[in-house]
Design a protein around this motif. Sequence first.
Motif, PDB file in Angstrom:
ATOM      1  N   ALA A  59      10.199 -39.960  12.193  1.00  0.00           N
ATOM      2  CA  ALA A  59       9.789 -40.913  13.111  1.00  0.00           C
ATOM      3  C   ALA A  59       8.317 -40.911  13.171  1.00  0.00           C
ATOM      4  CB  ALA A  59      10.347 -40.520  14.322  1.00  0.00           C
ATOM      5  N   LEU A  60       7.769 -41.991  14.006  1.00  0.00           N
ATOM      6  CA  LEU A  60       6.591 -42.220  14.208  1.00  0.00           C
ATOM      7  C   LEU A  60       6.126 -41.889  15.542  1.00  0.00           C
ATOM      8  CD1 LEU A  60       3.462 -42.486  13.121  1.00  0.00           C
ATOM      9  CD2 LEU A  60       3.860 -45.038  13.123  1.00  0.00           C
ATOM     10  N   ILE A  61       5.511 -41.075  16.121  1.00  0.00           N
ATOM     11  CA  ILE A  61       5.296 -40.771  17.508  1.00  0.00           C
ATOM     12  C   ILE A  61       3.933 -41.159  17.996  1.00  0.00           C
ATOM     13  CG2 ILE A  61       7.421 -39.131  17.610  1.00  0.00           C
ATOM     14  CD1 ILE A  61       5.566 -37.050  17.898  1.00  0.00           C
ATOM     15  N   GLN A  62       3.727 -41.407  19.248  1.00  0.00           N
ATOM     16  CA  GLN A  62       2.358 -41.514  19.880  1.00  0.00           C
ATOM     17  C   GLN A  62       2.385 -40.783  21.011  1.00  0.00           C
ATOM     18  OE1 GLN A  62       1.684 -45.797  20.734  1.00  0.00           O
ATOM     19  NE2 GLN A  62      -0.448 -45.497  20.503  1.00  0.00           N
ATOM     20  N   ALA A  63       0.990 -40.211  21.373  1.00  0.00           N
ATOM     21  CA  ALA A  63       0.862 -39.495  22.704  1.00  0.00           C
ATOM     22  C   ALA A  63      -0.789 -39.165  22.478  1.00  0.00           C
ATOM     23  CB  ALA A  63       1.898 -38.016  22.610  1.00  0.00           C
ATOM     24  N   ALA A  64      -0.977 -38.963  23.685  1.00  0.00           N
ATOM     25  CA  ALA A  64      -2.467 -38.620  24.021  1.00  0.00           C
ATOM     26  C   ALA A  64      -2.883 -37.176  23.652  1.00  0.00           C
ATOM     27  CB  ALA A  64      -3.022 -38.866  25.564  1.00  0.00           C
ATOM     28  N   ALA A  65      -1.995 -36.397  23.514  1.00  0.00           N
ATOM     29  CA  ALA A  65      -2.388 -34.976  23.108  1.00  0.00           C
ATOM     30  C   ALA A  65      -1.236 -34.385  21.975  1.00  0.00           C
ATOM     31  CB  ALA A  65      -2.392 -34.033  24.271  1.00  0.00           C
ATOM     32  N   VAL A  66      -1.097 -35.292  21.009  1.00  0.00           N
ATOM     33  CA  VAL A  66      -0.302 -35.106  19.989  1.00  0.00           C
ATOM     34  C   VAL A  66      -0.557 -34.047  19.242  1.00  0.00           C
ATOM     35  CG1 VAL A  66      -0.862 -36.974  18.275  1.00  0.00           C
ATOM     36  CG2 VAL A  66       1.537 -36.243  18.528  1.00  0.00           C
ATOM     37  N   GLU A  67      -2.010 -33.867  18.847  1.00  0.00           N
ATOM     38  CA  GLU A  67      -2.415 -32.818  17.944  1.00  0.00           C
ATOM     39  C   GLU A  67      -2.216 -31.518  18.663  1.00  0.00           C
ATOM     40  OE1 GLU A  67      -5.492 -33.741  20.902  1.00  0.00           O
ATOM     41  OE2 GLU A  67      -4.290 -34.910  19.593  1.00  0.00           O
ATOM     42  N   PHE A  68      -1.708 -31.259  19.950  1.00  0.00           N
ATOM     43  CA  PHE A  68      -1.456 -29.917  20.387  1.00  0.00           C
ATOM     44  C   PHE A  68       0.023 -29.563  20.239  1.00  0.00           C
ATOM     45  CE2 PHE A  68      -4.958 -31.233  22.938  1.00  0.00           C
ATOM     46  CZ  PHE A  68      -6.056 -30.194  22.446  1.00  0.00           C
ATOM     47  N   VAL A  69       0.817 -30.280  19.739  1.00  0.00           N
ATOM     48  CA  VAL A  69       2.276 -29.924  19.424  1.00  0.00           C
ATOM     49  C   VAL A  69       2.418 -29.256  17.859  1.00  0.00           C
ATOM     50  CG1 VAL A  69       4.328 -30.975  18.903  1.00  0.00           C
ATOM     51  CG2 VAL A  69       2.970 -32.192  20.572  1.00  0.00           C
ATOM     52  N   PRO A  70       3.126 -28.143  18.303  1.00  0.00           N
ATOM     53  CA  PRO A  70       3.047 -27.115  17.042  1.00  0.00           C
ATOM     54  C   PRO A  70       3.740 -27.886  15.839  1.00  0.00           C
ATOM     55  CG  PRO A  70       4.781 -26.572  18.649  1.00  0.00           C
ATOM     56  CD  PRO A  70       3.834 -27.721  19.336  1.00  0.00           C
ATOM     57  N   ASP A  71       3.758 -27.188  14.767  1.00  0.00           N
ATOM     58  CA  ASP A  71       4.467 -27.597  13.439  1.00  0.00           C
ATOM     59  C   ASP A  71       5.991 -27.964  13.557  1.00  0.00           C
ATOM     60  OD1 ASP A  71       1.906 -27.607  12.193  1.00  0.00           O
ATOM     61  OD2 ASP A  71       2.185 -25.900  11.153  1.00  0.00           O
ATOM     62  N   HIS A  72       6.560 -27.232  14.291  1.00  0.00           N
ATOM     63  CA  HIS A  72       8.170 -27.467  14.529  1.00  0.00           C
ATOM     64  C   HIS A  72       8.311 -27.523  15.883  1.00  0.00           C
ATOM     65  CE1 HIS A  72       8.794 -26.401  10.275  1.00  0.00           C
ATOM     66  NE2 HIS A  72       8.002 -25.303  10.356  1.00  0.00           N
ATOM     67  N   PHE A  73       9.092 -28.595  16.419  1.00  0.00           N
ATOM     68  CA  PHE A  73       9.565 -28.889  17.732  1.00  0.00           C
ATOM     69  C   PHE A  73      10.819 -29.494  17.651  1.00  0.00           C
ATOM     70  CE2 PHE A  73       6.641 -32.186  16.148  1.00  0.00           C
ATOM     71  CZ  PHE A  73       7.159 -33.319  16.717  1.00  0.00           C
ATOM     72  N   TYR A  74      10.832 -30.004  18.966  1.00  0.00           N
ATOM     73  CA  TYR A  74      12.250 -30.731  19.355  1.00  0.00           C
ATOM     74  C   TYR A  74      11.865 -32.062  19.921  1.00  0.00           C
ATOM     75  CZ  TYR A  74      14.521 -26.400  18.571  1.00  0.00           C
ATOM     76  OH  TYR A  74      14.935 -25.084  18.025  1.00  0.00           O
ATOM     77  N   LEU A  75      12.491 -33.452  19.479  1.00  0.00           N
ATOM     78  CA  LEU A  75      12.408 -34.485  20.175  1.00  0.00           C
ATOM     79  C   LEU A  75      13.463 -34.770  21.174  1.00  0.00           C
ATOM     80  CD1 LEU A  75      11.062 -37.266  17.760  1.00  0.00           C
ATOM     81  CD2 LEU A  75       9.820 -36.569  20.001  1.00  0.00           C
ATOM     82  N   CYS A  76      13.341 -34.834  22.222  1.00  0.00           N
ATOM     83  CA  CYS A  76      14.357 -34.918  23.316  1.00  0.00           C
ATOM     84  C   CYS A  76      14.526 -36.467  24.087  1.00  0.00           C
ATOM     85  CB  CYS A  76      14.244 -34.083  24.473  1.00  0.00           C
ATOM     86  SG  CYS A  76      15.268 -33.846  25.635  1.00  0.00           S
ATOM     87  N   LEU A  77      15.600 -36.778  23.727  1.00  0.00           N
ATOM     88  CA  LEU A  77      15.855 -38.492  24.350  1.00  0.00           C
ATOM     89  C   LEU A  77      16.880 -38.296  25.720  1.00  0.00           C
ATOM     90  CD1 LEU A  77      16.660 -40.628  21.056  1.00  0.00           C
ATOM     91  CD2 LEU A  77      14.460 -40.444  22.489  1.00  0.00           C
ATOM     92  N   GLY A  78      16.570 -39.149  26.454  1.00  0.00           N
ATOM     93  CA  GLY A  78      17.457 -38.996  27.744  1.00  0.00           C
ATOM     94  C   GLY A  78      17.310 -37.842  28.521  1.00  0.00           C
ATOM     95  N   ASN A  79      18.019 -37.466  29.132  1.00  0.00           N
ATOM     96  CA  ASN A  79      18.252 -36.341  30.143  1.00  0.00           C
ATOM     97  C   ASN A  79      18.783 -35.103  29.430  1.00  0.00           C
ATOM     98  OD1 ASN A  79      17.902 -34.657  32.142  1.00  0.00           O
ATOM     99  ND2 ASN A  79      19.532 -35.451  33.431  1.00  0.00           N
ATOM    100  N   ASN A  80      17.978 -34.607  28.425  1.00  0.00           N
ATOM    101  CA  ASN A  80      18.624 -33.411  27.346  1.00  0.00           C
ATOM    102  C   ASN A  80      19.787 -33.888  26.587  1.00  0.00           C
ATOM    103  OD1 ASN A  80      16.327 -31.782  28.094  1.00  0.00           O
ATOM    104  ND2 ASN A  80      17.437 -30.989  29.903  1.00  0.00           N
TER     105      ASN A  80
END
Length: 140
Positions: A59-80
């Motif tokens: 995916a291509l994601i956009q956020a103001a502070a996206v550079e602070f997200v670590p190398d591995h993470f989870y994208l969560c949609l909805g209410n978990n």
Amino acid sequence: MLENGKPRHYLAQFYGANDNPKVRYRKTNLVARAVYPNGGVKSFSSLQVRIIGICETGALIQAAAVEFVPDHFYLCLGNNEVFFTCAKRNVMKDKMVVSFSQPEDTFFINALTKGGLPLATLKRMRASTVVRTRTTHNAS
């Protein structure tokens, strides 16, 4: 002559595994959360992001502070309801290209790109794609 065909770094063989020039991100506008461990045990932080492009492998994601997200993470949609395990690929100002740990079903990705999806149906929709995929593979 000095090239022996082996990658210089032992992980380099995996860097290009998802580099497919035919990959086309489908436009979407989904609000999600990037969830990642935060230093302590059982402590997680999250950052609201917008998914502006998605395909089966990433995916291509956009956020103001996206550079602070670590190398591995989870994208969560909805209410978990739906989690994608992600790895950071490329960061450009306020955008980030991510790869999914496993390819997602095309039917599910196409459904996500359609507008007006009620978030309450995400989990059921993903489950139906798994059942649909299994019956399609068994019929073949």
